[in-house]
Design a protein around this motif. Structure first.
Motif, PDB file in Angstrom:
ATOM      1  N   SER A 177     -13.276   9.565   4.144  1.00 26.66           N
ATOM      2  CA  SER A 177     -12.003   9.008   4.616  1.00 26.66           C
ATOM      3  C   SER A 177     -11.917   7.543   4.233  1.00 26.66           C
ATOM      4  CB  SER A 177     -11.868   9.158   6.136  1.00 26.66           C
ATOM      5  OG  SER A 177     -12.790   8.307   6.793  1.00 26.66           O
ATOM      6  N   ILE A 178     -10.679   7.064   4.197  1.00 24.92           N
ATOM      7  CA  ILE A 178     -10.476   5.655   3.906  1.00 24.92           C
ATOM      8  C   ILE A 178      -9.328   5.157   4.779  1.00 24.92           C
ATOM      9  CG2 ILE A 178      -8.804   5.905   2.026  1.00 24.92           C
ATOM     10  CD1 ILE A 178     -10.621   3.764   0.550  1.00 24.92           C
ATOM     11  N   GLY A 179      -9.443   3.942   5.266  1.00 18.73           N
ATOM     12  CA  GLY A 179      -8.480   3.417   6.217  1.00 18.73           C
ATOM     13  C   GLY A 179      -7.120   3.156   5.604  1.00 18.73           C
ATOM     14  N   LEU A 180      -6.075   3.612   6.298  1.00 24.12           N
ATOM     15  CA  LEU A 180      -4.698   3.358   5.895  1.00 24.12           C
ATOM     16  C   LEU A 180      -3.966   2.747   7.080  1.00 24.12           C
ATOM     17  CD1 LEU A 180      -3.957   6.678   3.974  1.00 24.12           C
ATOM     18  CD2 LEU A 180      -4.558   4.474   2.990  1.00 24.12           C
ATOM     19  N   LYS A 181      -2.659   2.683   7.024  1.00 23.37           N
ATOM     20  CA  LYS A 181      -1.900   2.141   8.132  1.00 23.37           C
ATOM     21  C   LYS A 181      -2.024   3.059   9.341  1.00 23.37           C
ATOM     22  CE  LYS A 181       2.471   4.419   7.055  1.00 23.37           C
ATOM     23  NZ  LYS A 181       3.912   4.260   6.829  1.00 23.37           N
ATOM     24  N   ALA A 182      -1.745   2.524  10.523  1.00 21.47           N
ATOM     25  CA  ALA A 182      -1.858   3.305  11.755  1.00 21.47           C
ATOM     26  C   ALA A 182      -0.976   4.541  11.675  1.00 21.47           C
ATOM     27  CB  ALA A 182      -1.460   2.445  12.949  1.00 21.47           C
ATOM     28  N   MET A 190       0.830  -1.207   0.000  1.00 19.97           N
ATOM     29  CA  MET A 190       0.000   0.000   0.000  1.00 19.97           C
ATOM     30  C   MET A 190       0.859   1.249   0.000  1.00 19.97           C
ATOM     31  SD  MET A 190      -3.187   0.318  -0.220  1.00 19.97           S
ATOM     32  CE  MET A 190      -4.027   1.843  -0.603  1.00 19.97           C
ATOM     33  N   LYS A 191       1.969   1.178   0.729  1.00 14.58           N
ATOM     34  CA  LYS A 191       2.861   2.335   0.776  1.00 14.58           C
ATOM     35  C   LYS A 191       3.425   2.634  -0.607  1.00 14.58           C
ATOM     36  CE  LYS A 191       7.007   4.056   3.061  1.00 14.58           C
ATOM     37  NZ  LYS A 191       8.065   3.744   4.038  1.00 14.58           N
ATOM     38  N   SER A 192       3.843   1.568  -1.333  1.00 17.70           N
ATOM     39  CA  SER A 192       4.394   1.787  -2.663  1.00 17.70           C
ATOM     40  C   SER A 192       3.352   2.347  -3.606  1.00 17.70           C
ATOM     41  CB  SER A 192       4.947   0.476  -3.224  1.00 17.70           C
ATOM     42  OG  SER A 192       3.909  -0.493  -3.311  1.00 17.70           O
ATOM     43  N   LYS A 193       2.097   1.978  -3.367  1.00 18.02           N
ATOM     44  CA  LYS A 193       1.034   2.492  -4.219  1.00 18.02           C
ATOM     45  C   LYS A 193       0.906   3.993  -4.084  1.00 18.02           C
ATOM     46  CE  LYS A 193      -2.694   0.138  -4.671  1.00 18.02           C
ATOM     47  NZ  LYS A 193      -3.962  -0.551  -4.443  1.00 18.02           N
ATOM     48  N   PHE A 194       0.994   4.488  -2.871  1.00 17.85           N
ATOM     49  CA  PHE A 194       0.846   5.932  -2.676  1.00 17.85           C
ATOM     50  C   PHE A 194       2.067   6.695  -3.174  1.00 17.85           C
ATOM     51  CE2 PHE A 194      -3.155   6.841  -0.973  1.00 17.85           C
ATOM     52  CZ  PHE A 194      -3.598   5.684  -0.364  1.00 17.85           C
ATOM     53  N   ILE A 195       3.242   6.051  -3.163  1.00 17.22           N
ATOM     54  CA  ILE A 195       4.402   6.682  -3.787  1.00 17.22           C
ATOM     55  C   ILE A 195       4.155   6.835  -5.276  1.00 17.22           C
ATOM     56  CG2 ILE A 195       6.842   6.352  -4.355  1.00 17.22           C
ATOM     57  CD1 ILE A 195       7.163   4.971  -1.655  1.00 17.22           C
ATOM     58  N   LEU A 196       3.587   5.793  -5.887  1.00 18.42           N
ATOM     59  CA  LEU A 196       3.288   5.866  -7.313  1.00 18.42           C
ATOM     60  C   LEU A 196       2.180   6.860  -7.605  1.00 18.42           C
ATOM     61  CD1 LEU A 196       3.545   2.077  -8.161  1.00 18.42           C
ATOM     62  CD2 LEU A 196       5.078   3.890  -8.912  1.00 18.42           C
ATOM     63  N   VAL A 197       1.204   6.969  -6.684  1.00 17.66           N
ATOM     64  CA  VAL A 197       0.177   8.002  -6.840  1.00 17.66           C
ATOM     65  C   VAL A 197       0.835   9.370  -6.844  1.00 17.66           C
ATOM     66  CG1 VAL A 197      -1.799   9.138  -5.759  1.00 17.66           C
ATOM     67  CG2 VAL A 197      -1.713   6.657  -5.861  1.00 17.66           C
ATOM     68  N   ASP A 227      -2.841   8.522  17.494  1.00 22.75           N
ATOM     69  CA  ASP A 227      -4.051   8.454  16.675  1.00 22.75           C
ATOM     70  C   ASP A 227      -5.075   9.496  17.096  1.00 22.75           C
ATOM     71  OD1 ASP A 227      -2.858   6.396  15.315  1.00 22.75           O
ATOM     72  OD2 ASP A 227      -3.907   4.805  16.408  1.00 22.75           O
ATOM     73  N   LYS A 228      -5.159   9.748  18.404  1.00 27.12           N
ATOM     74  CA  LYS A 228      -6.087  10.780  18.887  1.00 27.12           C
ATOM     75  C   LYS A 228      -5.666  12.163  18.383  1.00 27.12           C
ATOM     76  CE  LYS A 228      -7.213  13.310  23.119  1.00 27.12           C
ATOM     77  NZ  LYS A 228      -8.655  13.348  23.068  1.00 27.12           N
ATOM     78  N   TRP A 229      -4.365  12.463  18.510  1.00 32.51           N
ATOM     79  CA  TRP A 229      -3.878  13.777  18.083  1.00 32.51           C
ATOM     80  C   TRP A 229      -3.968  13.938  16.567  1.00 32.51           C
ATOM     81  CZ3 TRP A 229       1.011  13.500  21.683  1.00 32.51           C
ATOM     82  CH2 TRP A 229       0.594  13.724  23.004  1.00 32.51           C
ATOM     83  N   GLU A 259      -8.302  -1.495  -2.550  1.00 27.32           N
ATOM     84  CA  GLU A 259      -7.692  -2.495  -1.667  1.00 27.32           C
ATOM     85  C   GLU A 259      -7.598  -2.009  -0.223  1.00 27.32           C
ATOM     86  OE1 GLU A 259      -3.944  -3.669  -3.156  1.00 27.32           O
ATOM     87  OE2 GLU A 259      -4.723  -4.578  -4.988  1.00 27.32           O
ATOM     88  N   ALA A 260      -7.695  -0.701  -0.004  1.00 28.57           N
ATOM     89  CA  ALA A 260      -7.516  -0.161   1.346  1.00 28.57           C
ATOM     90  C   ALA A 260      -8.760  -0.344   2.203  1.00 28.57           C
ATOM     91  CB  ALA A 260      -7.155   1.316   1.270  1.00 28.57           C
ATOM     92  N   GLY A 261      -9.913  -0.439   1.587  1.00 26.40           N
ATOM     93  CA  GLY A 261     -11.147  -0.591   2.355  1.00 26.40           C
ATOM     94  C   GLY A 261     -12.260   0.265   1.793  1.00 26.40           C
ATOM     95  N   GLU A 262     -13.398   0.232   2.468  1.00 21.95           N
ATOM     96  CA  GLU A 262     -14.559   0.979   2.014  1.00 21.95           C
ATOM     97  C   GLU A 262     -14.465   2.436   2.443  1.00 21.95           C
ATOM     98  OE1 GLU A 262     -17.126   0.129   0.096  1.00 21.95           O
ATOM     99  OE2 GLU A 262     -16.105  -1.789  -0.231  1.00 21.95           O
ATOM    100  N   PRO A 263     -14.743   3.372   1.523  1.00 28.08           N
ATOM    101  CA  PRO A 263     -14.771   4.790   1.898  1.00 28.08           C
ATOM    102  C   PRO A 263     -15.880   5.053   2.911  1.00 28.08           C
ATOM    103  CG  PRO A 263     -14.688   4.509  -0.494  1.00 28.08           C
ATOM    104  CD  PRO A 263     -14.981   3.166   0.090  1.00 28.08           C
ATOM    105  N   GLN A 264     -15.636   5.971   3.843  1.00 28.65           N
ATOM    106  CA  GLN A 264     -16.616   6.322   4.866  1.00 28.65           C
ATOM    107  C   GLN A 264     -16.737   7.833   4.964  1.00 28.65           C
ATOM    108  OE1 GLN A 264     -15.395   4.508   8.533  1.00 28.65           O
ATOM    109  NE2 GLN A 264     -15.840   2.417   7.846  1.00 28.65           N
ATOM    110  N   ALA A 265     -17.966   8.291   5.233  1.00 27.37           N
ATOM    111  CA  ALA A 265     -18.175   9.728   5.418  1.00 27.37           C
ATOM    112  C   ALA A 265     -17.402  10.184   6.645  1.00 27.37           C
ATOM    113  CB  ALA A 265     -19.659  10.016   5.579  1.00 27.37           C
ATOM    114  N   PHE A 266     -16.744  11.344   6.534  1.00 28.34           N
ATOM    115  CA  PHE A 266     -15.935  11.824   7.650  1.00 28.34           C
ATOM    116  C   PHE A 266     -16.555  13.085   8.256  1.00 28.34           C
ATOM    117  CE2 PHE A 266     -12.257  14.113   9.468  1.00 28.34           C
ATOM    118  CZ  PHE A 266     -11.860  13.168  10.389  1.00 28.34           C
ATOM    119  N   ALA A 267     -16.238  14.255   7.758  1.00 25.62           N
ATOM    120  CA  ALA A 267     -16.772  15.514   8.271  1.00 25.62           C
ATOM    121  C   ALA A 267     -16.535  16.595   7.237  1.00 25.62           C
ATOM    122  CB  ALA A 267     -16.088  15.895   9.595  1.00 25.62           C
TER     123      ALA A 267
END
Length: 657
Positions: A128-133, A1-8, A272-274, A115-123
């Motif tokens: 938003s979509i889930g990535l690594k911690a 996933m990390k390499s994918k975002f580098i390519l993005v 994660d909170k901050w 591949e990262a997951g389902e998009p979710q409404a944020f604010a």
């Protein structure tokens, strides 16, 4: 996933239309520490979109992303005609990074993320979509923002701060294997210090305090949800026999590991909170944007890529580790008083035809700018020009005003550095004043005014003595002096000296003590212990010349230097306070003559250097209130320019695999 975002990120350097660059830059907070701007439209135009597509195809980007949009970066949903930004921001507790770029098709962009997951409404209309911690990707119809966070370890290393968040520090002490009885008798105190004993009133806070920049969100339950306490070890009830039991140490280590896992959980929870607080704050617009003046400095005359540091002095101070540590405290050094006189900093990547340039500059406060101008108020000696010839492989030239330098440096040190030493500041200032009085800068400037030239003119075979050993039947070693030939670059270092009395007296003294010898006005200093090459010195007119080649100095002494001049090198030297350059075309031949054989991986690259021009580093000194420096490389001439040529080289390497 990390390499994918580098390519993005690489794909973001292409086509489209939508959000104004000024709209995106307003998303950057005013306290950003470092900002990078990518002129995507210009990069794509100079790189050639077809080559970018080919590069992404060979890198497997379209295949890994599951994209069937004709393998074309124009169909990624990313608006690649606008400027993209990357910036960093940090507090004493946490560091944030963000990459912001424009979208022109949200649906197409979401296909990259399946591949990262389902998009979710944020604010605030964002998804938003889930990535690594420790990282989040949020986007709407116009903008995508990739934000990550890292806690600053020094912040939570502070005992009082750590205890506020329920972080307990424990150490595991292993017993010495060779002295178990002595260890058991003398290290009870040490064992006591590593045993995890919790008092009733030492419960961790259920609601950790957020960093100063974070906005209020839902009450934090991170610490409360991880309150798993390690077992209590009662040292008073542990006798020496039990301490020799391996199970005792197993339990001690288990307590150590349990507490560390709990600490890591708390740290990750805080991070994660901050991060959530930061993303919410940014998307709500509840922050001050980068100032108008800083925005202009980021965007004005933007080349391909610009790196901007609004406050260089703050960056310096942030790089100094442990500014309140005990060693500095007891030495009386106060790093919070550290000053440089530097303001903002810029670094630009620019293409001019087949020339690729890095232009850097740093703003100076008024006093430092004026002081620096005086210290570099000297032009190169015009006589240097004739020593830059068509045989010259490379050179280095610097011009400082020695008189001004010696006069200004004590004042500079007192103004910018004496504050570091607190109570000793007056002593330091007194010492600097004494140094200023002791130095006769006018006399020193006559001996060495401050203009220097080092030039490398071709190669020459040198005979070098070395020590070898022979052995008799009993393996007793005997030293044997041998000679071998080595091909090495010929260099000459020269500087102006209008008063050569001191230098000449020193050379003559060396000759009288048989350390050196003189012949036809050229001083020779022999090699020592058969390890070094001899050095030669020539005093000619108002120049002092030092070289590793006597024949070169002899030619200069007899005015036999009649090789054609290198106009490019002469121009660089005359137009700059500092300049250095190397002619890459001459490098392959030089290495071959020296017997340096590159491995197969570099053979092709080295052969191509015959098509290159010069690589140079230059500085005009201070222009206005900015100290400027430039690095440039002349690449082989092609119809598409420097960036396109570099892509061709990358593609050629990929085709080999």
């Amino acid at each position: 996933m990390k390499s994918k975002f580098i390519l993005v990120g690489l794909a973001c350097l292409s086509f489209g239309t939508s959000v104004k660059a000024q709209d995106l830059i307003k998303q950057i907070p005013e306290d950003a520490e470092m900002i990078a701007a990518f002129n995507v439209k210009d990069i794509v135009q100079k790189a050639n979109a077809n080559k970018l597509n080919e590069l992404l195809q060979k890198a497997g980007f379209f295949e890994k992303s599951g994209i069937s949009a004709s393998n074309d970066i124009k169909n990624l949903g990313v608006d690649l005609s606008q400027t993209a930004y990357f910036y960093t921001r940090k507090t004493d507790s946490i560091s944030f990074t963000e990459f912001i770029f424009s979208l022109n098709n949200k649906g197409q962009f979401e296909k990259l993320l399946h591949e990262a997951g389902e998009p979710q409404a944020f604010a605030n209309g964002y998804t938003s979509i889930g990535l690594k911690a420790g990282s989040m990707l949020v986007y709407n119809d116009r903008i995508a923002r990739f934000i990550s966070a890292t806690t600053n370890t020094t912040f939570l290393d502070n005992d009082s701060i750590a205890s506020r968040y329920g972080i307990k520090k424990v150490d595991y002490v292993a017993r010495p294997a060779d002295d178990e009885d002595a260890w058991a008798d003398t290290n009870v105190a040490a064992v006591d210090s590593v045993a995890v004993v919790w008092d009733a009133d030492e419960k961790p806070l259920a609601v950790p305090v957020a960093p100063p920049v974070a906005i209020a969100v839902e009450p934090d339950t991170i610490v409360a949800s991880t309150e798993v306490y390690p077992p209590v070890v009662d040292i008073a009830g542990v006798d020496a026999v039990e301490m020799h039991d391996p199970s005792y140490y197993d339990s001690l280590y288990t307590a150590y590991e349990d507490q560390n896992r709990k600490n890591d959980s708390i740290r990750n929870g805080l991070r994660d909170k901050w991060l959530l607080n930061e993303v919410t704050r940014l998307l709500s617009g509840n922050h001050k944007s980068l100032s108008i003046s800083d925005q202009e400095k980021v965007l004005k005359n933007l080349g391909l890529i610009r790196l901007y540091v609004p406050h260089v002095e703050d960056l310096y101070r942030g790089l100094l580790p442990y500014t309140t540590s005990l060693p500095y405290y007891y030495m009386g050094i106060k790093l919070d008083k550290f000053k440089t006189g530097y303001q903002d900093g810029l670094l630009d990547l620019v293409q001019e035809g087949n020339v690729l340039k890095l232009n850097g500059s740093v703003g100076l406060d008024k006093a430092l700018a004026e002081m620096t101008k005086r210290m570099y108020a000297r032009k190169p000696n015009s006589k240097f020009s004739k020593y830059l010839t068509d045989k010259t492989l490379g050179f280095f030239n610097v011009n400082i005003n020695s008189e001004a330098y010696l006069r200004e440096m004590p004042a500079y040190m007192a103004k910018y550095y004496s504050g570091l030493l607190g109570p000793q500041q007056d002593v330091v200032e007194w010492g600097l004043m004494a140094l200023e009085i002791a130095l006769d800068e006018k006399a020193i400037a006559q001996v060495m005014p401050g203009d220097h030239l080092v030039v490398v003119n071709g190669l020459r075979k040198f005979k070098k003595d070395y020590i070898d050993y022979t052995y008799d039947d009993d393996y007793n070693a005997t030293e044997v002096k041998k000679t071998k030939e080595e091909t090495l670059p010929v260099f000459i270092w020269m500087f102006t000296s209008k008063d050569q009395r001191l230098i000449k007296k020193g050379l003559d003294m060396a000759v009288s003590k048989q350390v050196g010898q003189v012949y036809d006005g050229i001083y020779s200093f022999s090699k020592q212990k058969a390890k070094d090459f001899p050095m030669y010195v020539l005093l000619k007119e108002d120049l002092v010349m030092v070289s590793n080649d006597s024949s070169s100095l002899n030619d200069i002494r007899q005015n036999k230097m009649n090789a054609p001049g290198n106009k490019d090198f002469v121009k660089l030297m005359k137009q700059n306070k500092m300049s250095a350059a190397i002619d890459l075309q001459k490098l392959p031949t030089m290495l071959k003559e020296m017997g340096v054989a590159p491995d197969k991986q570099w053979e092709g690259t080295l052969a191509q250097l015959n098509q290159y021009g010069s690589t140079a580093i230059t500085s005009k000194g201070v222009v206005g209130n900015r100290a400027e420096v430039e690095m440039s490389t002349r690449l082989p001439q092609t119809s598409d320019g420097a960036i396109s040529y570099l892509l061709d080289q990358i593609l050629a390497e990929l085709n080999k695999k």
